[in-house]
Motif scaffolding. Structure first.
Motif, short mmCIF file in Angstrom:
data_model
loop_
_atom_site.label_atom_id
_atom_site.label_comp_id
_atom_site.label_asym_id
_atom_site.label_seq_id
_atom_site.Cartn_x
_atom_site.Cartn_y
_atom_site.Cartn_z
N ASP A 213 -7.95 3.40 13.18
CA ASP A 213 -7.57 2.26 14.01
C ASP A 213 -8.86 1.51 14.34
O ASP A 213 -9.67 1.95 15.16
CB ASP A 213 -6.87 2.75 15.29
CG ASP A 213 -6.45 1.59 16.19
OD1 ASP A 213 -6.94 0.47 15.99
OD2 ASP A 213 -5.64 1.83 17.11
N GLN B 237 -10.80 -2.39 17.41
CA GLN B 237 -11.92 -2.77 18.28
C GLN B 237 -13.25 -2.69 17.54
O GLN B 237 -14.30 -2.72 18.17
CB GLN B 237 -11.94 -1.86 19.51
CG GLN B 237 -10.63 -1.86 20.28
CD GLN B 237 -10.71 -1.13 21.61
OE1 GLN B 237 -11.74 -0.61 22.00
NE2 GLN B 237 -9.58 -1.09 22.32
N LYS C 259 -10.48 -9.78 20.34
CA LYS C 259 -11.17 -8.84 19.44
C LYS C 259 -12.41 -9.47 18.84
O LYS C 259 -12.56 -10.69 18.84
CB LYS C 259 -10.23 -8.38 18.31
CG LYS C 259 -8.95 -7.72 18.78
CD LYS C 259 -9.20 -6.48 19.61
CE LYS C 259 -7.93 -5.69 19.81
NZ LYS C 259 -7.75 -5.21 21.19
N GLY D 219 -2.03 -6.03 15.25
CA GLY D 219 -2.66 -4.73 15.06
C GLY D 219 -1.64 -3.60 15.15
O GLY D 219 -1.72 -2.61 14.40
N LEU D 220 -0.70 -3.74 16.06
CA LEU D 220 0.34 -2.70 16.16
C LEU D 220 1.14 -2.64 14.87
O LEU D 220 1.43 -1.55 14.35
CB LEU D 220 1.26 -2.97 17.36
CG LEU D 220 2.44 -2.01 17.51
CD1 LEU D 220 1.97 -0.56 17.64
CD2 LEU D 220 3.32 -2.38 18.69
N SER E 298 -6.67 -5.27 14.29
CA SER E 298 -6.02 -6.30 15.12
C SER E 298 -6.95 -7.50 15.16
O SER E 298 -8.17 -7.34 15.21
CB SER E 298 -5.83 -5.76 16.54
OG SER E 298 -5.57 -6.85 17.43
C1 LIG Z 1 -7.33 0.38 19.77
C2 LIG Z 1 -6.24 -0.62 19.56
N1 LIG Z 1 -5.28 -0.36 18.68
C3 LIG Z 1 -4.29 -1.24 18.43
C4 LIG Z 1 -4.22 -2.44 19.10
C5 LIG Z 1 -3.06 -3.32 18.87
O1 LIG Z 1 -3.39 -4.60 18.39
P1 LIG Z 1 -2.46 -5.84 18.68
O2 LIG Z 1 -2.64 -6.26 20.09
O3 LIG Z 1 -2.93 -6.87 17.71
O4 LIG Z 1 -1.06 -5.42 18.39
C6 LIG Z 1 -5.22 -2.77 20.02
C7 LIG Z 1 -5.28 -4.06 20.71
O5 LIG Z 1 -4.63 -4.52 21.49
C8 LIG Z 1 -6.25 -1.83 20.27
O6 LIG Z 1 -7.22 -2.09 21.16
#
Ligand SMILES: Cc1ncc(COP(=O)(O)O)c(C=O)c1O
Length: 379
Positions: A172, A175, A201, A76-77, A196
Motif C-alpha cells: 500500500d 503515502q 498525497k 486508492g481504496l 492513491s
Molecule cells: C495508507 C492509505 N491507504 C489507502 C488509502 C486510500 O486512498 P483513497 O483515499 O484514494 O481511496 C489512503 C488514503 O486515503 C491511505 O492513506
C-alpha cells in the motif's frame, strides 16, 4: 502567523499554467474517459517506478519481468480491493497488515471477504518485521506492507518472508510515491503496488484517483478489464466488474505533477531534514529514517505523551496539526465483527494516543517552518 496543517493551493499555484493547459487540452479533446491521457499517465507512472537499474536484486514471482505495468483506477481504496480481488484473496483467507494503518488498507482486503491479521508497528511506525512470522497460519494468503507516512521498512526481509511462506506481497503505497528501499521504488517489490492520488498525497490529483502497478502484465490486464464493468470490448462483459476508471482530467493533471515530482520530493525531504536537525524538545520523539530507505515524508510524525496539551499549545499559536490516526482499525465500529478488544494491540493503541503530524507541505517557506520549530521547541 497562521500555519495550516497542509496546503494544496501552493502546489497548484507553482505550476498553474501547466495545469491550466492540461485541463484545456482535455476539455478541447472531446474525450473524457479512458483516452490518451490515461494511457500516457499509466505509461509514465510505470516508467517512473521502473527505473530499471534499481531492479537489481529482486525477481519477483518467477515472472522474470523487470518491466512495470500500470492500471489507473478511481481511488486508492479501489486500487487495493480490485488488486486483491484479482489476486484471488477472499473469504477464508487472512492477510497480514500493520495495526496502525489507515482504515482503507484494511478495507482493501475486507471488502473481498478476507480477514485482517493485525501486527504491531515498530519504532518507525512500520510493520514490525519480527512479529510477522509468528502470525502466519495456513489461512494466511498475503502480507500487506503499508509504507506509512512515506517511510519504508526493510523490504528485503519482507520479500524473504513472502517467498519462504509462499505469500502474496501487496504494497500500500498511498503515502509513499517514489519512496525507495535500497534504491528500488516501493510498489515494485511484490505482486502489486497500490497508489492513491487523493489531493493531499505526494502525487495528488484534483479529485479522486488511484493506480495499481505490477511486474505481471496479466494482473494489470485483469484490473483493466475489471475496472470497466468486466469488459474489454464494448458491450461484451467477461466478469462482474466495477466502474473504477481514472478519468482523463485527473490523468492529465497527474502528468504535470509527475513531471515535477523529483523537485517536490526534494523539497519535502529538505523540510524533514530541517525538523530532524532543529527540533530539540525532549518531549518529542522524531521519526527515524531506516538505513537503506529513502523516505518521502508524506507526513512528518512526532510522538508526544502530552499530545493533547501540545495540540492546545500549538492551536494558541495558530498552528494546525493532524492525527494519523486517532482510532486504530481494530477498534473501529466497522470492525467490531472481528471481536478485537481494547488493549489487544498496546503499541498501536499508544501510537494512536501520541502521534502528531506537524505541518509539512510543498511551498512551505522558511519563516513558516521556523515559526513551527520555535513553537515546538518552546512547548
Ligand atoms: C495508507 C492509505 N491507504 C489507502 C488509502 C486510500 O486512498 P483513497 O483515499 O484514494 O481511496 C489512503 C488514503 O486515503 C491511505 O492513506
Amino acid at each position: 502567523m497562521r500555519i495550516l496543517a497542509n496546503r494544496m493551493d501552493l502546489g497548484f499555484q507553482k505550476y498553474q499554467a501547466e495545469y491550466e493547459e492540461a485541463v484545456m487540452r482535455v476539455l478541447r479533446s472531446g474525450w473524457y474517459i479512458m483516452g490518451k491521457e490515461m494511457k500516457a499517465f499509466e505509461s509514465e507512472f510505470a516508467s517512473f517506478n521502473e527505473v530499471s537499474r534499481y531492479l537489481h536484486s529482486m525477481r519477483w514471482n518467477g515472472s522474470g519481468n523487470e518491466s512495470i505495468f500500470c492500471a489507473g483506477v478511481a481511488s486508492g481504496l479501489d486500487a487495493l480491493w480490485i488488486g486483491m480481488k484479482v489476486l484471488g484473496i477472499g473469504p477464508g483467507d487472512d492477510f497480514i497488515v500493520q495495526g496502525n494503518t489507515y482504515i482503507a488498507s484494511v478495507m482493501g482486503g475486507t471488502i473481498n471477504g478476507a480477514r485482517p491479521i493485525f501486527i504491531e508497528p515498530d519504532v518507525n511506525y512500520q510493520i514490525d518485521l519480527n512479529k510477522i512470522e509468528e502470525s502466519i497460519t495456513s489461512h494466511t494468503k498475503a502480507i500487506m506492507v503499508v509504507h506509512l507516512y512515506g517511510m519504508v521498512c526493510n523490504m528485503d526481509k519482507v520479500v524473504d518472508i513472502c517467498k519462504r511462506h509462499h505469500l502474496y506481497l501487496i504494497e500500500d503505497c498511498a503515502q509513499a510515491h517514489g519512496a525507495m528501499w535500497n534504491e528500488q521504488r516501493v510498489g515494485t517489490f511484490g505482486n502489486i503496488g497500490c497508489f492513491s492520488f487523493y489531493p493531499t498525497k505526494n502525487i495528488g490529483a484534483f479529485g479522486d484517483a488511484g493506480a495499481v502497478i505490477s511486474h505481471d502484465p496479466d494482473i494489470i490486464h485483469k484490473i483493466e478489464v475489471f475496472r470497466n464493468y468486466g469488459s474489454q470490448e464494448h458491450y461484451k462483459n467477461e466478469v462482474v466488474g466495477a466502474n473504477s476508471r481514472l478519468d482523463e482530467m485527473q490523468a492529465a493533471l497527474l502528468r504535470v505533477k509527475l513531471k515535477h515530482f523529483n523537485d517536490l520530493t526534494d523539497e519535502r525531504r529538505k523540510l524533514a531534514k530541517r525538523y530532524d536537525d532543529e527540533l530539540k524538545n525532549p518531549k518529542l520523539i522524531k521519526p527515524v529514517e531506516e538505513q537503506g530507505s529513502y523516505a518521502v515524508y508524506h507526513q512528518y510524525v512526532v510522538r508526544c505523551r502530552d499530545r493533547e496539551k501540545l495540540i492546545d499549545f500549538l492551536q494558541s499559536k495558530n498552528i494546525g496539526v493532524n492525527i494519523h490516526y486517532p482510532i486504530p482499525p481494530h477498534l473501529q465500529e466497522a470492525y467490531k465483527y472481528l471481536g478485537h478488544k481494547k488493549g489487544e494491540y498496546p503499541i498501536t493503541e499508544r501510537y494512536a494516543q501520541e502521534v502528531l503530524s506537524i505541518p509539512i507541505y510543498n511551498g512551505m517557506c522558511e519563516a513558516e517552518q521556523s515559526y513551527v520549530i520555535d513553537a515546538l521547541n518552546a512547548f
